[in-house]
Design an enzyme around this catalytic site. Sequence first.
Site, mmCIF file in Angstrom:
data_model
loop_
_atom_site.group_PDB
_atom_site.id
_atom_site.type_symbol
_atom_site.label_atom_id
_atom_site.label_comp_id
_atom_site.label_asym_id
_atom_site.label_seq_id
_atom_site.Cartn_x
_atom_site.Cartn_y
_atom_site.Cartn_z
ATOM 1 C CE LYS A 189 38.493 37.721 37.756
ATOM 2 N NZ LYS A 189 39.371 38.936 37.504
ATOM 3 C CE LYS A 245 41.406 35.232 39.245
ATOM 4 N NZ LYS A 245 41.286 36.653 38.874
#
Length: 320
Positions: A189, A245
């Site tokens: 992330k 992400k």
Amino acid sequence: MNQRRLRANEHIRELAAQVYVSHKDFIQPVFVDEALTERQSAKHLTGVYTETIESVLQQTEKDIAAGVTKFLLFPVPARKSENGFSFDFAAEVTKRLKQTFGNSIWLANDVCLCSYTTHGHCGILSKEGDRLLNDDTVMVLADYALQLTHAGSDCIAPSDMSDGRISAIREALDTNGYDVTAIMSYAAKFSSSFYGPFRDVCKSAPGKSQLSNRTTYQLDYRNSKDAMATALRDAKEGADILMVKPALPYLDIVQTINKEITKPIAVYHVSGEYAALEFLAQQQLGERAALHKEVWTAFKRAGASVIISYASREAKEWLL
Ligand code: PBG
């Protein structure tokens, strides 16, 4: 020389295609806000709502009828604090959904503190407010995950980026008899500028502390080796699905993780990426379904098997 024979008509193009996207690959994010008495349109996210407990039950019933069955739940609690959080609202929403719909839905729960903290960071800060206390945060997250699992969650999805949270959560679940509950780790992330509309909806933008952004715990996008390291670590600690992400700017990361690790990869096409495509469509500079289908296909081509998209509800119709 005719290099175009495989493009000559729809039939042969279908045969030559190597990637297909199915609506079954999708997870729909869902926002439920404790402070609301009526559901609201999510600002900047067309077609997305912030729900109340009652409205989310109605929406889910419609979703199931339309073939949408996998969800990622984001609770927005009414009360924020610096330490000492109540997870009752999140547990209540989870319980109501699973009691009402049972195994006709698969419910993943985002686990993070950013919508719980007064300062908007993903964990507990030091007294000085200058750093995130990793181990204190992990303890709270493991307890949160356990409460959600007890309420019926099918999958815990920690999005905080603290170290060691996957093993702490896995252990808390296993010692309480929840060894079947899956973990989808936000493994790679990145600290990104594409989370804006989400933070607006979840009231979770970092501010009010010396740390003005999340760069001390989320990944630096210049450092792909760090992404590989967190993915390997989370896989080793027991994550079942690894998430990358945002999605579109990070397909090289998807590709590398896919080569190295034998776990399914999820991509999260995040709020800012979604809003950018929606903007093109609204300005009539591109067709909505076509824009989304093109990026979804890119996700699968890069090696993702799970797609988290705000347009998951449209996937079945668009992909026919
Ligand atoms: C919370 C969290 C974020 C997103 C999912 N979980 C935001 C952030 O890290 O600030 C972003 C999702 C989106 O933008 O759609 N940690």
